[in-house]
Design a protein around this motif. Structure first.
Motif, mmCIF file in Angstrom:
data_model
loop_
_atom_site.group_PDB
_atom_site.id
_atom_site.type_symbol
_atom_site.label_atom_id
_atom_site.label_comp_id
_atom_site.label_asym_id
_atom_site.label_seq_id
_atom_site.Cartn_x
_atom_site.Cartn_y
_atom_site.Cartn_z
ATOM 1 N N MET A 1 14.201 1.970 15.602
ATOM 2 C CA MET A 1 13.165 0.970 15.685
ATOM 3 C C MET A 1 11.804 1.660 15.608
ATOM 4 N N ILE A 2 10.924 1.101 14.831
ATOM 5 C CA ILE A 2 9.556 1.609 14.753
ATOM 6 C C ILE A 2 8.650 0.635 15.495
ATOM 7 N N ARG A 3 7.803 1.201 16.355
ATOM 8 C CA ARG A 3 6.877 0.394 17.151
ATOM 9 C C ARG A 3 5.568 1.163 17.314
ATOM 10 N N GLU A 4 4.531 0.470 17.793
ATOM 11 C CA GLU A 4 3.260 1.135 18.047
ATOM 12 C C GLU A 4 3.348 1.963 19.322
ATOM 13 N N ALA A 5 2.641 3.078 19.329
ATOM 14 C CA ALA A 5 2.627 3.964 20.481
ATOM 15 C C ALA A 5 1.872 3.339 21.640
ATOM 16 N N VAL A 6 2.315 3.674 22.847
ATOM 17 C CA VAL A 6 1.623 3.290 24.074
ATOM 18 C C VAL A 6 1.332 4.562 24.860
ATOM 19 N N LEU A 7 0.478 4.442 25.849
ATOM 20 C CA LEU A 7 0.035 5.589 26.633
ATOM 21 C C LEU A 7 1.203 6.408 27.196
ATOM 22 N N ASP A 8 2.246 5.738 27.644
ATOM 23 C CA ASP A 8 3.398 6.445 28.221
ATOM 24 C C ASP A 8 4.151 7.308 27.215
ATOM 25 N N ASP A 9 3.874 7.141 25.932
ATOM 26 C CA ASP A 9 4.521 7.953 24.898
ATOM 27 C C ASP A 9 3.857 9.319 24.720
ATOM 28 N N SER A 10 2.703 9.517 25.314
ATOM 29 C CA SER A 10 1.885 10.706 25.059
ATOM 30 C C SER A 10 2.614 12.012 25.321
ATOM 31 N N SER A 11 3.353 12.095 26.397
ATOM 32 C CA SER A 11 4.044 13.339 26.738
ATOM 33 C C SER A 11 5.091 13.705 25.687
ATOM 34 N N ARG A 12 5.901 12.740 25.321
ATOM 35 C CA ARG A 12 6.952 13.003 24.327
ATOM 36 C C ARG A 12 6.342 13.298 22.960
ATOM 37 N N MET A 13 5.287 12.593 22.610
ATOM 38 C CA MET A 13 4.613 12.878 21.345
ATOM 39 C C MET A 13 4.082 14.307 21.333
ATOM 40 N N ALA A 14 3.524 14.747 22.452
ATOM 41 C CA ALA A 14 3.001 16.115 22.546
ATOM 42 C C ALA A 14 4.114 17.133 22.363
ATOM 43 N N GLU A 15 5.259 16.904 22.970
ATOM 44 C CA GLU A 15 6.406 17.810 22.804
ATOM 45 C C GLU A 15 6.801 17.902 21.338
ATOM 46 N N ILE A 16 6.939 16.758 20.701
ATOM 47 C CA ILE A 16 7.352 16.731 19.298
ATOM 48 C C ILE A 16 6.322 17.437 18.428
ATOM 49 N N HIS A 17 5.043 17.159 18.662
ATOM 50 C CA HIS A 17 3.981 17.767 17.865
ATOM 51 C C HIS A 17 3.992 19.285 18.001
ATOM 52 N N VAL A 18 4.014 19.782 19.228
ATOM 53 C CA VAL A 18 3.943 21.227 19.476
ATOM 54 C C VAL A 18 5.175 21.939 18.923
ATOM 55 N N PHE A 19 6.347 21.455 19.238
ATOM 56 C CA PHE A 19 7.550 22.143 18.784
ATOM 57 C C PHE A 19 7.757 21.975 17.281
ATOM 58 N N GLY A 20 7.298 20.858 16.741
ATOM 59 C CA GLY A 20 7.338 20.682 15.287
ATOM 60 C C GLY A 20 6.467 21.709 14.584
ATOM 61 N N TRP A 21 5.237 21.912 15.093
ATOM 62 C CA TRP A 21 4.350 22.930 14.510
ATOM 63 C C TRP A 21 4.981 24.307 14.635
ATOM 64 N N ARG A 22 5.535 24.613 15.794
ATOM 65 C CA ARG A 22 6.113 25.947 16.002
ATOM 66 C C ARG A 22 7.254 26.213 15.034
ATOM 67 N N CYS A 23 8.072 25.229 14.779
ATOM 68 C CA CYS A 23 9.199 25.410 13.850
ATOM 69 C C CYS A 23 8.735 25.461 12.393
ATOM 70 N N ALA A 24 7.852 24.540 12.026
ATOM 71 C CA ALA A 24 7.464 24.408 10.617
ATOM 72 C C ALA A 24 6.462 25.461 10.160
ATOM 73 N N TYR A 25 5.608 25.939 11.043
ATOM 74 C CA TYR A 25 4.492 26.783 10.623
ATOM 75 C C TYR A 25 4.580 28.221 11.121
ATOM 76 N N LYS A 26 5.704 28.610 11.695
ATOM 77 C CA LYS A 26 5.830 29.949 12.279
ATOM 78 C C LYS A 26 5.644 31.079 11.273
ATOM 79 N N ASP A 27 5.848 30.790 9.997
ATOM 80 C CA ASP A 27 5.720 31.838 8.982
ATOM 81 C C ASP A 27 4.303 32.016 8.463
ATOM 82 N N PHE A 28 3.392 31.099 8.794
ATOM 83 C CA PHE A 28 2.036 31.257 8.265
ATOM 84 C C PHE A 28 0.910 30.890 9.227
#
Length: 168
Positions: A1-28
């Motif tokens: 399901m796709i829905r709009e983000a709410v304030l309580d989503d911030s922590s999980r979004m931060a985890e996904i963002h940080v670990f996504g960058w670490r995995c995708a961009y570690k070579d450059f």
């Protein structure tokens, strides 16, 4: 399901963002930046500010299944000075590495196209690091093509080249 983000989503979004960058961009992108500068705490604070800002016209959409946030996408009006008001921008798609290659990205791009059409936009742009071949290949499959515009983005004292892609 796709829905709009709410304030309580911030922590999980931060985890996904940080670990996504670490995995995708570690070579450059330097490990110093990925580990010491790009932290979940800092990103969570920024997402809270972003979601809480009443003047923010961008939209953050969440992919959630079985009460698990698997990814998110940010979309809105194009920020590029050389594009007009009829251009929409896919600011970013971030999917937890554990849930990649399950169709979530495709669903997000389809939703972005739908949102752009609903707003009367004629084209959609996005920016991607030139060394991020996986994302470039994904966006090509979704119909995006490079438009020739590139910029150098300074990321923790290192130059990272980004290219713009578009779909009409």
């Amino acid at each position: 399901m796709i829905r709009e983000a709410v304030l309580d989503d911030s922590s999980r979004m931060a985890e996904i963002h940080v670990f996504g960058w670490r995995c995708a961009y570690k070579d450059f992108i330097s490990m110093e930046h990925l580990v010491n500068v790009l932290t979940v705490k800092v990103r969570e604070e920024r997402f809270r500010e972003y979601i809480s800002d009443p003047n923010n016209k961008d939209k953050i959409l969440i992919c959630e299944e079985s009460n698990m946030i698997k990814g998110f996408m940010t979309i809105g009006d194009c920020r590029d000075e050389d594009k007009g008001p009829d251009t929409y921008e896919l600011h970013g798609i971030y999917i937890d590495p554990l849930f990649q290659r399950q169709g979530i990205g495709t669903e997000f791009v389809s939703r972005c196209i739908e949102e752009a059409k609903n707003r009367g936009k004629k084209e959609i742009t996005l920016w991607v690091f030139q060394k991020n071949e996986n994302s470039i290949n994904f966006y090509r499959k979704m119909g995006f093509i490079p438009d020739g515009k590139v910029i150098v983005k300074l990321v923790y004292n290192e130059n990272a080249i980004r290219m713009r892609m578009e779909v009409i």
